[in-house]
Design a protein around this motif. Sequence first.
Motif, mmCIF file in Angstrom:
data_model
loop_
_atom_site.group_PDB
_atom_site.id
_atom_site.type_symbol
_atom_site.label_atom_id
_atom_site.label_comp_id
_atom_site.label_asym_id
_atom_site.label_seq_id
_atom_site.Cartn_x
_atom_site.Cartn_y
_atom_site.Cartn_z
ATOM 1 N N ARG A 1 0.834 -1.209 0.000
ATOM 2 C CA ARG A 1 0.000 0.000 0.000
ATOM 3 C C ARG A 1 0.866 1.255 0.000
ATOM 4 N NH1 ARG A 1 -5.211 -1.320 -1.267
ATOM 5 N NH2 ARG A 1 -5.682 -3.298 -0.268
ATOM 6 N N LEU A 2 2.101 1.122 0.472
ATOM 7 C CA LEU A 2 3.029 2.250 0.419
ATOM 8 C C LEU A 2 3.631 2.353 -0.979
ATOM 9 C CD1 LEU A 2 4.888 1.660 3.796
ATOM 10 C CD2 LEU A 2 3.191 3.423 3.307
ATOM 11 N N PHE A 3 4.246 1.273 -1.430
ATOM 12 C CA PHE A 3 4.854 1.184 -2.753
ATOM 13 C C PHE A 3 4.791 -0.254 -3.225
ATOM 14 C CE2 PHE A 3 6.868 4.914 -0.944
ATOM 15 C CZ PHE A 3 6.697 5.819 -1.967
ATOM 16 N N ARG A 4 4.653 -0.430 -4.511
ATOM 17 C CA ARG A 4 4.565 -1.777 -5.071
ATOM 18 C C ARG A 4 5.931 -2.469 -5.129
ATOM 19 N NH1 ARG A 4 -0.406 -2.750 -5.019
ATOM 20 N NH2 ARG A 4 -1.896 -1.463 -6.136
ATOM 21 N N SER A 5 6.989 -1.700 -5.299
ATOM 22 C CA SER A 5 8.320 -2.318 -5.362
ATOM 23 C C SER A 5 9.063 -2.093 -4.039
ATOM 24 C CB SER A 5 9.126 -1.774 -6.541
ATOM 25 O OG SER A 5 9.328 -0.397 -6.405
ATOM 26 N N ILE A 6 9.997 -2.961 -3.780
ATOM 27 C CA ILE A 6 10.668 -2.998 -2.481
ATOM 28 C C ILE A 6 11.626 -1.822 -2.271
ATOM 29 C CG2 ILE A 6 12.512 -4.531 -3.268
ATOM 30 C CD1 ILE A 6 10.860 -4.623 0.194
ATOM 31 N N SER A 7 12.312 -1.389 -3.308
ATOM 32 C CA SER A 7 13.331 -0.356 -3.142
ATOM 33 C C SER A 7 12.777 0.963 -2.595
ATOM 34 C CB SER A 7 14.069 -0.131 -4.461
ATOM 35 O OG SER A 7 15.066 0.830 -4.301
ATOM 36 N N PRO A 8 11.738 1.549 -3.210
ATOM 37 C CA PRO A 8 11.219 2.791 -2.619
ATOM 38 C C PRO A 8 10.596 2.572 -1.241
ATOM 39 C CG PRO A 8 10.073 2.295 -4.689
ATOM 40 C CD PRO A 8 11.097 1.239 -4.466
ATOM 41 N N CYS A 9 10.046 1.400 -1.029
ATOM 42 C CA CYS A 9 9.450 1.096 0.273
ATOM 43 C C CYS A 9 10.544 1.036 1.348
ATOM 44 C CB CYS A 9 8.684 -0.210 0.194
ATOM 45 S SG CYS A 9 7.593 -0.477 1.606
ATOM 46 N N MET A 10 11.642 0.386 1.044
ATOM 47 C CA MET A 10 12.765 0.316 1.985
ATOM 48 C C MET A 10 13.323 1.710 2.262
ATOM 49 S SD MET A 10 13.383 -2.820 2.994
ATOM 50 C CE MET A 10 15.091 -3.045 3.406
ATOM 51 N N ASN A 11 13.418 2.535 1.211
ATOM 52 C CA ASN A 11 13.911 3.905 1.387
ATOM 53 C C ASN A 11 12.997 4.702 2.313
ATOM 54 O OD1 ASN A 11 16.139 3.549 -0.264
ATOM 55 N ND2 ASN A 11 15.094 4.279 -2.082
ATOM 56 N N LEU A 12 11.710 4.573 2.096
ATOM 57 C CA LEU A 12 10.739 5.296 2.915
ATOM 58 C C LEU A 12 10.830 4.872 4.378
ATOM 59 C CD1 LEU A 12 8.219 7.172 3.205
ATOM 60 C CD2 LEU A 12 6.876 5.094 2.923
ATOM 61 N N VAL A 13 10.808 3.578 4.632
ATOM 62 C CA VAL A 13 10.851 3.086 6.010
ATOM 63 C C VAL A 13 12.208 3.430 6.647
ATOM 64 C CG1 VAL A 13 10.646 1.072 7.510
ATOM 65 C CG2 VAL A 13 9.162 1.285 5.512
ATOM 66 N N GLY A 14 13.274 3.310 5.875
ATOM 67 C CA GLY A 14 14.597 3.685 6.386
ATOM 68 C C GLY A 14 14.680 5.144 6.787
ATOM 69 N N THR A 15 14.111 6.020 5.956
ATOM 70 C CA THR A 15 14.068 7.446 6.275
ATOM 71 C C THR A 15 13.245 7.684 7.536
ATOM 72 O OG1 THR A 15 14.296 8.049 3.942
ATOM 73 C CG2 THR A 15 13.430 9.740 5.409
ATOM 74 N N ALA A 16 12.140 6.976 7.653
ATOM 75 C CA ALA A 16 11.299 7.106 8.847
ATOM 76 C C ALA A 16 12.065 6.672 10.094
ATOM 77 C CB ALA A 16 10.028 6.281 8.685
ATOM 78 N N VAL A 17 12.740 5.544 10.028
ATOM 79 C CA VAL A 17 13.513 5.039 11.171
ATOM 80 C C VAL A 17 14.594 6.055 11.553
ATOM 81 C CG1 VAL A 17 15.145 3.255 11.906
ATOM 82 C CG2 VAL A 17 13.026 2.611 10.753
ATOM 83 N N ASP A 18 15.271 6.611 10.551
ATOM 84 C CA ASP A 18 16.314 7.610 10.816
ATOM 85 C C ASP A 18 15.751 8.848 11.518
ATOM 86 O OD1 ASP A 18 18.148 5.951 9.609
ATOM 87 O OD2 ASP A 18 18.197 7.068 7.710
ATOM 88 N N ASN A 19 14.483 9.143 11.263
ATOM 89 C CA ASN A 19 13.842 10.316 11.856
ATOM 90 C C ASN A 19 12.945 9.961 13.035
ATOM 91 O OD1 ASN A 19 14.474 12.859 10.183
ATOM 92 N ND2 ASN A 19 14.178 11.253 8.664
ATOM 93 N N GLU A 20 13.124 8.741 13.552
ATOM 94 C CA GLU A 20 12.399 8.261 14.732
ATOM 95 C C GLU A 20 10.883 8.290 14.544
ATOM 96 O OE1 GLU A 20 13.913 10.418 18.076
ATOM 97 O OE2 GLU A 20 15.923 9.601 17.829
ATOM 98 N N ILE A 21 10.448 7.922 13.341
ATOM 99 C CA ILE A 21 9.026 7.808 13.033
ATOM 100 C C ILE A 21 8.731 6.330 12.826
ATOM 101 C CG2 ILE A 21 7.211 8.373 11.381
ATOM 102 C CD1 ILE A 21 8.773 10.987 10.861
ATOM 103 N N ARG A 22 7.688 5.876 13.441
ATOM 104 C CA ARG A 22 7.331 4.450 13.407
ATOM 105 C C ARG A 22 6.409 4.155 12.232
ATOM 106 N NH1 ARG A 22 4.626 1.433 18.569
ATOM 107 N NH2 ARG A 22 4.702 -0.692 17.748
ATOM 108 N N ILE A 23 6.708 3.093 11.500
ATOM 109 C CA ILE A 23 5.838 2.613 10.433
ATOM 110 C C ILE A 23 5.450 1.185 10.765
ATOM 111 C CG2 ILE A 23 5.674 1.982 8.004
ATOM 112 C CD1 ILE A 23 7.355 4.306 7.288
ATOM 113 N N ILE A 24 4.156 0.916 10.674
ATOM 114 C CA ILE A 24 3.636 -0.427 10.922
ATOM 115 C C ILE A 24 2.865 -0.876 9.688
ATOM 116 C CG2 ILE A 24 2.072 -1.826 12.331
ATOM 117 C CD1 ILE A 24 2.591 0.196 14.618
#
Length: 77
Positions: free
Chosen positions: A34-57
């Motif tokens: 639902r975030l992204f269909r491919s893994i690369s942009p999804c990993m980038n998004l979640v990684g950026t969130a983790v770096d900024n102390e934002i939780r994604i579930i």
Amino acid sequence: MSQNIMGALVLLLWFQQGIEKRKRDLIICEDSSRLFRSISPCMNLVGTAVDNEIRIICINDQVDAANDDWQHRLEDA
């Protein structure tokens, strides 16, 4: 460049800007596709969130960025 790719890039930029500016504290979605269909942009998004102390579930994928194994779970989703 196709409209789907352009749309995904615009969405990624919108999400990343919101995350970097700390406009969001928590992002919850049904599953990672639902975030992204491919893994690369999804990993980038979640990684950026983790770096900024934002939780994604991602509920159905059992991905929680608060857990150390979020990358492995997201890759397996």
